[in-house]
Enzyme design. Structure first.
Site, mmCIF file in Angstrom:
data_model
loop_
_atom_site.group_PDB
_atom_site.id
_atom_site.type_symbol
_atom_site.label_atom_id
_atom_site.label_comp_id
_atom_site.label_asym_id
_atom_site.label_seq_id
_atom_site.Cartn_x
_atom_site.Cartn_y
_atom_site.Cartn_z
ATOM 1 C CB SER A 102 0.992 -2.681 5.952
ATOM 2 O OG SER A 102 1.995 -3.115 6.870
ATOM 3 C CG ASP A 103 5.733 1.273 2.869
ATOM 4 O OD1 ASP A 103 6.716 0.784 3.468
ATOM 5 O OD2 ASP A 103 5.868 2.025 1.898
ATOM 6 C CE1 TYR A 104 10.411 -0.776 9.593
ATOM 7 C CE2 TYR A 104 9.223 0.951 10.725
ATOM 8 C CZ TYR A 104 10.191 -0.019 10.715
ATOM 9 O OH TYR A 104 10.942 -0.253 11.847
ATOM 10 C CB ALA A 122 1.136 1.776 6.146
ATOM 11 C CG ASN A 146 -0.167 0.329 2.525
ATOM 12 O OD1 ASN A 146 0.301 -0.590 3.174
ATOM 13 N ND2 ASN A 146 -0.041 1.592 2.894
#
Length: 836
Positions: free
Chosen positions: A383-385, A387, A350
């Site tokens: 998910s991105d870090y 997020a 994302n």
């Protein structure tokens, strides 16, 4: 003492190797690296007396801490000390050369764990195995597969409060690991997973392999300028081959965001401003990383990021608000993701931004409705870090618990590193706020890919130290890096000074004259101190060089300007080696001013004032404001961050051993106030024309032009090409019919060259406004001097389709212009009509 030196040190049970590269350019220089954990050290002080070298520096991994080095050299050995903040003073005894690989010790150790004759499973077989395993899994087991942790204390973002990775793995609380830089670390954690965790499920190992693993290729914005899909695909295949040998199975790349604003630091990771070219490059990267089959142990899972519209961050400021129309979302930002999915990408990540007021990580419309249902994506969504945490920070959720629910409802499968899923999903299920079936769907996707890549049948198949030794930084891979680097260079200006004759005395002036900071952001190579510098590249061709750093990237050097002028005065030709350092671009590296730092401008003014033929060789990773240089230097060569073989590639072009053919994939503005500037913009109601430029009430600036300094698709050659008139075989297009467009290209110069012929189309009117031009095709044509070739394009109704305001995707009847030329500005045109 000049050369490469190594020392292997054992601290406790950990072996480390330190590599020191000493060179003599404008005085002595020292670069230091370490294995297994990369330890890039910036040397701030250096002194050499007889055979003793003393230095001090710092590392990005230990900000504010001083590292000191004291070494004494013999003919082929050395001894001394290295003082590190976390380890104290380490005694070193070493020898010349790179030394043995630390992976050698692991070859025999891992051998008993390897399996042979493991076969890939069919989809039906995998489906059955996954369902059987799901039936045995507890709620904790399922959430563990959906959770990730870091391999060590090193963090890619904010610190996360968590148990040690060894305990999390043993307890089955994680299903994947991020940032295992060392093959031994992969082996250790995988052993714990398959020997101690409740269900013995192997781990995925994730990494950001953006433009190379150990052999570094040009940054993606650079390689996009090659317009060479096969070379980009090969670069990604090599990166996958090197990474997979070290145990990496899941890549956080490619980034396929469309990027129009040069202030945004992450333009370096993408393919520029055009959806068509971006789609072709997205496809090439996925095919390169994933190969013909994910079961092949020389491939890794590709992850398309960042879904979606992250590149539209307001003012080019990272993580900032995105507020765009549905039409822009679908017609500009969606095509590269669609192409990557059609190429079979196994994962999507994302974006950090919001869309319609909802953070993407918890946006069910984007992730479930658009990505899953409409586009048919069945792979892993990660998910991105941080997020999921940030859903609440944005203000779209009350707290982490509500954020976890939103992310799960949006079909998020894996939470990268943070722990909202682990902390809150049990209570959410108990309360009936989410259903365990949602977890089952996520875990089903994760386990499916663990079977696809062979992990479930052979957990250690990617731990291959013998292949790591064979592949990493190999001669074959370095040659591939050099080839793509040459193709990525863009010649922006040339008043005849290039190529430089080899008998000319050349002064190389500037902070990048001998710098090894040519790899760019988002790389973790252990071989960074063996990067070929510009000075190395020219010297290797026998060129007589005068060198002077002149200044640092952002600050003066005592006596630097004076020495630079003294050297430049003695030269026949001056190369100004200027640019951005790698910390000035990438994630969280947005810039308000996209010109060169002021100290470099002062150096350039002094050198240009000498009246010598001057070439600007530009290192960096974004379009910069170059209007002063365009007016005052004789040639401009955009070299970006070219990777491990940068110096060789640049020297090949400067001396004429390679004729540059790169074309820009982002427009270069005259002034930062134009940003974002891009070729495929809409027509306003009051457009600027040649006839009305002097009028007031039109869409223009008072203090400069609307158009960029260098447009999309622009790039020069050492030869010249002429285009014949466009020929269309018909002017009416209907149904499944096609229009054939042909023209002839002639090399009217004296040397062979390659031209990238570009086709653009404009929809003149319809129910929705369309851009003034849209790239719809290109051809790379190689021609000898005075040779001609016919170039053909086929235009069909599919090339004219777009998302209309009502959400439909179709082409509307009406008139169209077709343009062909060497860039988006300098084109000839013709017309045709779509009839129904």
């Amino acid at each position: 003492m000049i050369g490469i030196w190594h020392s292997i040190v054992t601290l406790g049970q950990q072996k480390s190797k330190y590599i020191f590269v000493i060179e003599e350019n404008d005085g002595y220089s020292l670069t230091v690296s370490a294995e297994p954990m990369p330890l890039p050290i910036e040397i701030t002080e250096l002194s050499v007396e007889d055979k003793r070298l003393k230095a001090a520096g710092c590392s990005m991994f230990m900000p504010g801490e001083t590292i000191s080095i004291d070494l004494t050299f013999g003919e082929s050995v050395f001894a001394g000390t290295l003082k590190l903040p976390y380890a104290g003073e380490i005694t070193l005894n070493g020898a010349s050369g790179r030394g043995p690989s630390l992976s050698e010790d692991l070859i025999e150790e891992v051998a008993p764990y390897r399996k042979s004759n493991v076969q890939g499973r069919s989809d039906d077989d995998i489906k059955g195995e996954v369902e059987q395993l799901l039936e045995r899994m507890s709620l904790v087991d399922k959430i563990g597969q959906m959770s990730q942790c870091l391999a060590s204390a090193f963090s890619f973002g904010g610190d996360v409060d968590s148990e040690p990775p060894e305990k999390l793995v043993a307890d089955g609380k994680v299903g994947s690991i991020l940032g295992a830089f060392d093959i031994r670390r992969v082996f250790e954690l995988q052993k714990i997973a398959v020997e101690q965790s409740p269900l013995r499920i192997p781990l995925l190992f994730n990494a950001d392999v953006i433009h190379g693993h150990q052999t570094i290729f040009p940054v993606p914005l650079a390689w996009s300028c090659s317009w060479d899909m096969e070379e980009i695909k090969r670069a990604c295949a090599i990166a996958a081959k090197e990474a997979a040998a070290s145990g990496i199975t899941y890549n956080h790349a490619p980034m396929v965001d469309i990027t129009r604003d040069a202030r945004w630091g992450r333009v370096v990771e993408g393919a520029g401003e055009d959806p068509y070219l971006g789609s072709e490059i997205a496809k090439a990267q996925v095919e390169g990383f994933q190969g013909g089959s994910l079961f092949d142990p020389e491939t890794i899972i590709a992850c398309l990021k960042h879904f979606i519209a992250y590149g539209a961050a307001e003012a080019g400021r990272d993580y900032n608000t995105v507020d765009i129309s549905e039409g822009t979302l679908r017609n500009v930002y969606l095509p590269p993701f669609r192409a990557g999915l059609e190429a079979g990408a196994g994962s999507v990540m994302n974006a950090f931004n919001i869309y319609q007021g909802v953070p993407v990580a918890g946006n069910s419309y984007l992730l479930r409705n658009l990505l899953r249902d409409e586009l048919g994506f069945e792979g892993m969504l990660i998910s991105d870090y941080g997020a999921i945490d940030e859903i609440a920070i944005h203000g779209a959720a009350k707290d982490g618990k509500e954020a976890a629910k939103l992310a799960l409802d949006a079909t998020m499968d894996i939470e990268m590193v943070t722990r909202q899923f682990y902390d809150h999903l049990p209570s959410l299920i108990e309360e009936g706020a989410v259903q365990e079936a949602q977890l089952d769907a996520a875990v089903r996707r994760i386990l499916t890919y663990k079977f696809k890549i062979g992990l479930m049948d052979d957990p250690f198949r990617y731990v291959r130290p013998e292949k790591e030794i064979e592949f990493h930084f190999s001669a074959e891979h370095l040659e591939a890096s050099r080839e793509l680097a040459r193709k990525s260079i863009v010649l922006l200006k040339n008043d005849g000074v290039l190529p430089i004759k080899q008998d000319r005395k050349i002064a190389v002036i500037g902070p990048f004259a001998s710098s090894k900071d040519l790899l760019g952001p988002w790389q973790f190579s252990r071989y960074g101190n063996e990067t070929v510098t510009l000075a190395n590249g020219l010297r290797d061709k026998g060129v007589e060089l005068l060198l002077a750093e002149g200044c640092k990237v952002t600050e003066e050097i005592a006596g630097g300007f004076k020495k630079a002028i003294e050297q430049a005065k003695q030269a026949d030709v001056v190369i100004l080696a200027l640019g951005e350092n790698s910390d000035m671009s990438g994630e969280a590296a947005s810039r308000m001013d996209i010109g060169l730092p002021e100290v470099q401008l002062r150096l350039a003014e002094m050198v240009v004032g000498l009246g010598k033929p001057t070439v600007l060789v530009l290192t960096g990773s974004r379009p910069l404001v170059l209007d002063w240089f365009d007016k005052h230097v004789d040639a401009i060569v955009e070299t970006w961050f070219l990777g491990s073989q940068a110096g060789h590639a640049i020297a090949d072009v400067l001396l004429g051993d390679y004729n540059p053919s790169g074309k820009l994939t982002m427009s270069f503005p005259y002034k930062v106030g134009q940003a974002p500037v891009y070729y495929n913009h809409f027509m306003t109601g009051r457009p600027v024309t040649e006839e009305n430029r002097t009028q007031k009430f039109i869409s223009k600036y008072l203090d400069g032009p609307n158009e960029p300094l260098y447009p999309f698709g622009y790039g020069l050659s050492y030869t010249t090409f002429t285009y014949s008139e466009i020929r269309l075989d018909k002017v009416h297009l209907s149904g499944s019919d096609a229009i054939n467009l042909t023209l002839s290209i002639t090399n009217t110069g004296t040397v062979p060259g390659e031209e990238i012929v570009q086709l653009y189309i404009q929809d003149l009117y319809g129910s929705s406004v369309r851009p003034v031009k849209e790239l719809k095709g290109f051809r790379k044509v190689r021609l000898n001097a005075e040779e001609s070739k016919e170039v053909r394009f086929t235009i069909t109704e599919a090339d004219l389709k777009y998302y209309l305001a009502d959400g439909s995707y179709k082409a509307e009847p009406g008139e169209f212009k077709v343009y062909v030329g060497p860039n988006s500005r300098d084109v000839q045109e013709s017309k045709f009509e779509l009839v129904k």
